[in-house]
Design a protein around this motif. Structure first.
Motif, PDB file in Angstrom:
ATOM      1  N   UNK A  28       1.246  -7.197   1.725  1.00 58.91           N
ATOM      2  CA  UNK A  28       2.131  -6.065   1.986  1.00 58.91           C
ATOM      3  C   UNK A  28       1.808  -4.855   1.143  1.00 58.91           C
ATOM      4  N   UNK A  29       1.063  -5.058   0.070  1.00 59.93           N
ATOM      5  CA  UNK A  29       0.619  -3.938  -0.764  1.00 59.93           C
ATOM      6  C   UNK A  29      -0.723  -3.389  -0.303  1.00 59.93           C
ATOM      7  N   UNK A  30      -1.579  -4.245   0.266  1.00 60.74           N
ATOM      8  CA  UNK A  30      -2.914  -3.800   0.665  1.00 60.74           C
ATOM      9  C   UNK A  30      -2.874  -2.743   1.760  1.00 60.74           C
ATOM     10  N   UNK A  31      -2.010  -2.961   2.755  1.00 60.37           N
ATOM     11  CA  UNK A  31      -1.988  -2.074   3.926  1.00 60.37           C
ATOM     12  C   UNK A  31      -1.583  -0.653   3.554  1.00 60.37           C
ATOM     13  N   UNK A  32      -0.394  -0.447   2.973  1.00 58.18           N
ATOM     14  CA  UNK A  32       0.002   0.935   2.660  1.00 58.18           C
ATOM     15  C   UNK A  32      -0.891   1.595   1.614  1.00 58.18           C
ATOM     16  N   UNK A  33      -1.367   0.831   0.636  1.00 66.00           N
ATOM     17  CA  UNK A  33      -2.220   1.434  -0.386  1.00 66.00           C
ATOM     18  C   UNK A  33      -3.483   2.009   0.237  1.00 66.00           C
ATOM     19  N   UNK A  34      -4.047   1.312   1.212  1.00 69.88           N
ATOM     20  CA  UNK A  34      -5.246   1.805   1.889  1.00 69.88           C
ATOM     21  C   UNK A  34      -4.941   3.074   2.685  1.00 69.88           C
ATOM     22  N   UNK A  35      -3.842   3.071   3.438  1.00 71.54           N
ATOM     23  CA  UNK A  35      -3.491   4.246   4.242  1.00 71.54           C
ATOM     24  C   UNK A  35      -3.202   5.445   3.353  1.00 71.54           C
TER      25      UNK A  35
END
Length: 548
Positions: free
Chosen positions: A343-350
């Motif tokens: 759940x942290x990987x997705x928004x951090x990348x965007x």
């Protein structure tokens, strides 16, 4: 000790690394052109349909902040933490038409960032630069919040110590993983990972809301335990209901956060990746489904009280992972930890992509390399995305907040200062660009000054201890508190309005607008129909001439 959590560590590692591998694979997923172009690398080719956009925006908006920070705030401070539920309820109907207009004008003019829109709307490189810098600075603490979420899960599994180099090691590992697959795959990586991320979160929450009440004696007992804790605690905690001094802050925080959410550059990035206007409309109608899940996630903070859960290493951010670790079987706790990490990987990348695009388009190209090729712009954006994550890493290391939600709230105060130029600018060109610059300066200065005045006695922070300022600090004889961002953007709007009237009365030059009313309702299907009609008319004329 980590040896006591070996099962959780194995499950977490398998899922986390598997999803990271998916991020690298995404470089070949649904590609329509070379990734050496911002439209492809930074916006996924602007071709995402309804389902992909729904998962992408859900993964973008509902982040590690959802799983870690909101329950931690309920656990520590009570009802105030529920502000996140009404703000996500009101945000979608509030901003649906604004985001559709942003998609249309960006599609018509090939815009990539909110600052691109400001540059086109107001023909002001200076105002666009301020919007770009604001977006980058506001996004860094938001990325840091995601990295804090990963750290919380790893702390609970005993992989991180309380101090020294090891304390920040998980954030550094997360930085390396996110940096690598974002550089390689661009926006397609978080779009693909979002399917897995949302599936895991829904699975964990469905199990949690069924299993936890069964294990802890029902929701009635959970709420009674939470109320008993808060009654035994000194003020300013609310309990399970707001106290009189916090109600105004609750309302302004919910409204201010809703307005801030659609101003963040990563939200615009997810919107501009959509295929057409209908994709955006359908998503704004469907995304409130996540708000139900958010409310259930928030209740985990109360469940932790009933379960007598204590934070790991006295870090409140670990309260949900610690709850899962104490109540769930080891293998399912590992799944829950993986849901937090992914759940942290997705928004951090965007977010890093959005911030990098701002730098490339509105700083590098505008002021240093106006003739930069598409490939050069993509290269600069990829490199900048690495630097943005490094900046977020420093944010965590230097500030080290007890409540990670403070990171997001500080970012919200900052990004709200773009409301007049971006949000209102989507509807009217009435404001003078010089007045908008002055309003931004007034709102930003006041907002940072008020944030500086906010202490947090619980964490021994004399400054920047939260986003709720006591009105008594502003000279008013009242114990009530108010959201700093609300006051700052109100001052911004007042200054912008008054100066616009003054500058227009003085006939000060304002260089017009490169957009037209038709730009704000343009759609891909409409454009195709128009082009087809023109082509048909042209071929008919040609045939007629040939016949004559």
């Amino acid at each position: 000790m980590w040896r006591d959590h070996l099962t959780q560590i194995i499950v977490f590692a398998v899922l986390f690394l598997g999803v990271s591998a998916l991020g690298f694979f995404a470089s070949r997923w649904r590609r329509t052109g070379s990734l050496d172009h911002l439209d492809e690398w930074g916006l996924g080719g602007r071709r995402f349909g309804g389902w992909i956009t729904w998962f992408l925006l859900g993964g973008d908006i509902y982040t590690a902040y959802t799983f870690v920070a909101v329950p931690a705030l309920l656990f520590a401070a009570g009802a105030m933490g529920f502000y996140a539920v009404p703000y996500t309820v009101i945000v979608y109907p509030l901003v649906m038409f604004a985001l559709v207009r942003l998609w249309s004008v960006s599609y018509r003019h090939g815009l990539v960032t909110p600052a691109d829109f400001v540059r086109t709307r107001y023909k002001s490189p200076t105002l666009a630069l301020l919007v770009a810098i604001t977006g980058i600075v506001a996004t860094m603490p938001y990325i840091a919040l995601q990295l804090v979420g990963i750290e919380a899960a790893l702390k609970t599994m005993g992989l991180v110590g309380a101090s020294g180099f090891g304390r920040h090691l998980p954030i550094m590992i997360a930085f390396a993983i996110i940096a690598a697959y974002t550089y390689s795959s661009g926006l397609r990586a978080p779009a693909l990972i979002a399917f897995v991320k949302d599936g895991l979160i829904y699975l964990v929450i469905i199990v949690a809301v069924i299993y936890l009440p069964y294990k802890l004696g029902g929701w009635g007992h959970i709420f009674d335990a939470a109320q008993a804790k808060f009654e035994a605690s000194p003020a300013p905690n609310d309990g399970i209901l707001l106290n009189a001094n916090n109600q105004l802050n609750y309302i302004t925080l919910a409204l201010g956060s809703a307005l801030a959410l659609f101003l963040y550059p990563h939200t615009a990035t997810g919107i501009l990746a959509g295929r057409d206007r209908n994709v955006i409309k359908r998503n704004m109608a469907a995304l409130p489904a996540y708000s139900l899940v958010l409310g259930l996630i928030a209740l985990l903070g109360y469940a932790a009280i009933a379960a007598h859960t204590t934070p790991v290493l006295k870090d409140n951010n670990t309260i949900v992972p610690a709850l899962f670790d104490g109540v769930f079987p080891a293998w399912f706790a590992g799944v829950a930890f993986a849901a937090i990490g992914i759940g942290a990987l997705v928004p951090a990348a965007i977010m890093s992509i959005a911030a990098a695009n701002l730098f490339t388009r509105n700083i590098y190209v505008e002021f240093f390399a106006r003739d930069a090729s598409a490939a050069r712009q993509a290269k600069v954006s990829k490199l900048t995305s690495l630097l943005v994550k490094f900046g977020a890493l420093l944010f965590v290391v230097l500030i080290n907040p007890q409540f990670s939600i403070d990171l997001q709230l500080i970012g919200g105060v900052i990004i709200l200062q773009t409301l007049p130029s971006v949000g209102i600018g989507l509807y009217t060109r009435w404001f003078h660009r010089g007045a908008l610059i002055a309003g931004w300066a007034a709102g930003m200065g006041a907002g940072l000054w008020m944030l500086y005045l906010v202490p947090n006695p619980a964490t021994d922070h004399a400054h920047f201890g939260g986003s709720a300022i006591a009105l008594s600090k502003l000279g008013l004889d009242t114990p009530k508190t108010l959201y700093v961002g609300f006051l700052a953007v109100a001052l911004n709007l007042i200054v912008s309005t008054v100066l616009t009237l003054v500058l227009r009365a003085a006939n000060v030059r304002d260089d017009g607008d490169d957009t037209s009313p038709e730009d704000y309702v343009a759609d891909r299907s409409t454009e195709r129909s128009s082009l087809a009609a023109v082509a048909s008319e042209s071929s008919g004329v040609a045939a007629s001439r040939a016949a004559s």
